[in-house]
Write a protein that holds these residues in place. Structure first.
Motif, PDB file in Angstrom:
ATOM      1  N   PHE A  93       2.874   0.760  -2.503  1.00 25.50           N
ATOM      2  CA  PHE A  93       2.911   1.300  -1.592  1.00 25.50           C
ATOM      3  C   PHE A  93       2.356   2.728  -1.618  1.00 25.50           C
ATOM      4  CE2 PHE A  93       4.795   4.397   1.760  1.00 25.50           C
ATOM      5  CZ  PHE A  93       3.785   4.284   2.574  1.00 25.50           C
TER       6      PHE A  93
ATOM      7  N   GLU B  87      -3.478  -7.528   1.955  1.00 30.83           N
ATOM      8  CA  GLU B  87      -2.208  -8.573   1.749  1.00 30.83           C
ATOM      9  C   GLU B  87      -1.697  -9.415   1.252  1.00 30.83           C
ATOM     10  OE1 GLU B  87       0.424  -8.423   3.091  1.00 30.83           O
ATOM     11  OE2 GLU B  87      -0.480  -8.921   4.624  1.00 30.83           O
TER      12      GLU B  87
ATOM     13  N   HIS C 222       6.195  -3.750  13.429  1.00 33.13           N
ATOM     14  CA  HIS C 222       5.544  -3.025  12.221  1.00 33.13           C
ATOM     15  C   HIS C 222       4.808  -2.261  13.040  1.00 33.13           C
ATOM     16  CE1 HIS C 222       4.771  -1.997   7.949  1.00 33.13           C
ATOM     17  NE2 HIS C 222       3.881  -1.627   8.177  1.00 33.13           N
TER      18      HIS C 222
ATOM     19  N   VAL D 111       3.635  -8.582  12.911  1.00 34.17           N
ATOM     20  CA  VAL D 111       3.053  -7.039  12.104  1.00 34.17           C
ATOM     21  C   VAL D 111       2.167  -6.613  13.377  1.00 34.17           C
ATOM     22  CG1 VAL D 111       1.052  -6.311  11.334  1.00 34.17           C
ATOM     23  CG2 VAL D 111       2.317  -9.061  10.035  1.00 34.17           C
TER      24      VAL D 111
END
Ligand code: HEM
Length: 502
Positions: free
Chosen positions: A410, A169, A334, A286
């Motif tokens: 998304f 990403e 996340h 993350v």
């Protein structure tokens, strides 16, 4: 709906849109077109003939695929009867931009729908047609589908292009690793107490018309048997009714713009420019390294339902058992927010220990109490990146006006938007009270607007050894919402049914 004595019927993959089963990873090119219906009769005629790709596994696999999904406004515009529409879920009917929902999803301030590029007022799509193709095949596919009937039927609102970043990403992390494993054969008994983390979810968590993790059927439109509904499958739980929802699912789409420069510039500032430390802090945000490795040890003991790709097994074979204090993977990271795994009952309590925890006592009771079981809140992710990547080093350089916009389209699939996507987004991602934390929301997605009672939402707390904690303050907003909508991704039979006027 209550449990019924009816037998489970076998799943017909030929009736399910392929995206539910496959990510179409080999089809590197993809583009989604948002449409509005301008001529309902022509729109229905296009639907009756549309070659929507099913979930049947083929050898060799197809080189192109086409999928179609509708908003509530779109079904209405196509002439679907209000009595049928009323059977869909309240959140699908109200849409993503309803005011109280926007507050809960964090769509306020610069994320507010009034600032979106699509998905709001006149920019509300009626349907999305999704094209997937192997490299070089996209244009031909689009041309073959978007012929004369298409032009009569639809007005093109917006094309959403995607970029092939090889599974990475735009912030630079491997994405698309962890997915729940769907119990396609409906073998698992969900009625037993299951407090251990498992990666398997009931078919009814993803497809409507089947039992979900509560062993119930999610509400969806059921209609009488007549000539218009003759092509639909019967409802398992309502004898004599046809099931409009069966083999369909809800598709949540959010256009998430990523400010890659601000992400890496902020991180480098925090660590005084040290590359290794920058990677460490970004990984803490993350919850995985850039290469996709988890921050907690891989477990030897198998976790039910992890797999099937061996690389994925290794990278997904973990729980937070070994990290009850969040020293390795911060609670606010996340992936720990998005899937707390066994945080309810970490420490693998058995017998009396589990009872004590279940009753809310014990040293970790406060944090345990803040979670509900994760198996009710899983989503299948099918998003794709757009715009391209930007290395951490390039992100340090000054922006040019010609820089492309980078981000993630998304996409997630779920049978119950409120209990799955919205719960995840609201209670886990955006909440400043997640897991006993205060003053912070998701480090990647968080909207840093102050909230009533929570003036600070831009912190990130990383516990370090010896009970000490490192606090990072003043996180900028790295991700901005630029559009979004709730769609229904119907079965192939329901596509024809809508084509026949519903
Ligand atoms: C631009 C926005 C986003 C970025 C850059 C991003 C990035 C990532 C990355 C790098 C991973 C780890 C790799 C993996 O397991 O696939 C991940 C996992 C995940 N993300 Fe996101 N994500 C974003 C938005 C979202 C949103 C909006 C949701 C849901 C509301 C979400 C839910 C998840 C879930 C459920 C996982 C898997 C967690 C697990 O099972 O371990 N993400 N994301």
């Amino acid at each position: 709906m209550d449990r019924s004595p009816m037998t489970r019927s076998e799943l017909d993959y030929g009736d399910v849109q392929g995206l539910v089963r496959f990510g179409y990873g080999k089809m590197k090119a993809a583009s989604y077109v948002l449409l509005r219906v301008k001529n309902p009769a022509a729109g229905r005629s296009w639907l009756r003939k549309a070659t929507v790709t099913s979930a049947v596994a083929m050898d060799p696999p197809p080189s192109t695929a086409m999928q179609v999904a509708f908003t509530a406004a779109g079904l209405d515009a196509l002439g679907v009867a209000p009595s049928v529409l009323a059977g869909f879920s309240a959140e699908f009917l109200a849409g993503m931009t309803e005011a109280s929902r926007s507050r809960r999803l964090g769509d306020v301030g610069c994320n507010a729908p009034s600032r979106w590029e699509w998905g709001h007022s006149t920019g509300m799509p009626h349907l999305v047609v999704m094209f997937f193709a192997e490299q070089g095949g996209l244009d031909a596919l689009v041309q073959s589908v978007a012929g004369d009937v298409w032009s009569d039927a639809f007005e093109e609102l917006r094309w959403l292009g995607t970029a092939d970043l090889d599974g990475i990403e735009p912030f630079g992390f491997v994405d698309g690793i962890s997915q729940p494993r769907i119990d396609w054969e409906q073998r698992r008994d969900v009625t037993g107490a299951m407090n251990e983390y498992s990666n398997v979810v009931a078919l009814g968590e993803v497809l409507l018309g089947y039992r979900n993790e509560y062993d119930k059927y999610t509400d969806r439109p059921l209609v009488d048997v007549d000539s218009s509904s003759a092509g639909l499958l019967s409802a398992e739980d309502a004898p004599g009714k046809k099931d409009v929802g069966r083999n369909g699912t809800y598709l949540v789409m959010r256009d998430l713009r990523q400010d890659v420069r601000s992400f890496w510039q902020f991180i480098y500032d925090q660590v005084g420019g040290d590359v290794a430390e920058a990677d460490k802090l970004a990984s803490a945000f993350v919850g995985r390294t850039k290469a996709g490795d988890p921050l907690v040890p891989i477990q030897q003991q198998a976790i039910p339902g992890i797999g099937p790709d061996p690389g994925q097994i290794r990278r997904d074979q973990f729980t937070f058992d070994q990290d009850a204090t969040g020293v390795r993977c911060p609670f606010g990271a996340h992936v720990r927010r998005a899937n707390p795994r066994n945080t309810d009952f970490h420490g693998r309590q058995t017998g009396l220990g589990r009872l004590v925890a279940a009753l809310g006592f014990g040293s970790n009771a406060f944090r345990d109490d803040l979670m509900s079981s994760v198996r009710f809140h899983r989503i299948v992710r099918r998003g794709r990146e757009y715009g391209g990547g930007l290395s951490p080093a390039d992100a340090q350089r000054r922006a040019s006006p010609n820089d492309p916009e980078l981000g993630l389209h998304f996409i997630c699939l779920n049978a119950n938007i409120a209990r799955q996507f919205e719960f995840l987004q609201n209670a886990w991602m955006m909440s400043t009270k997640f897991s006993g934390l205060t003053g912070e929301s998701d480090p990647l997605l968080g909207n840093r607007e102050p909230l009533p009672g929570y003036p600070v939402t831009a912190d990130f707390m990383a516990p370090v050894e010896n009970g000490l904690r490192r606090r990072v303050s003043g996180l900028p907003q790295f991700v901005t919402v630029r559009g979004g909508a709730y769609f229904f991704l119907p079965s192939l039979r329901a596509v024809r049914y809508f084509g026949g006027g519903g």
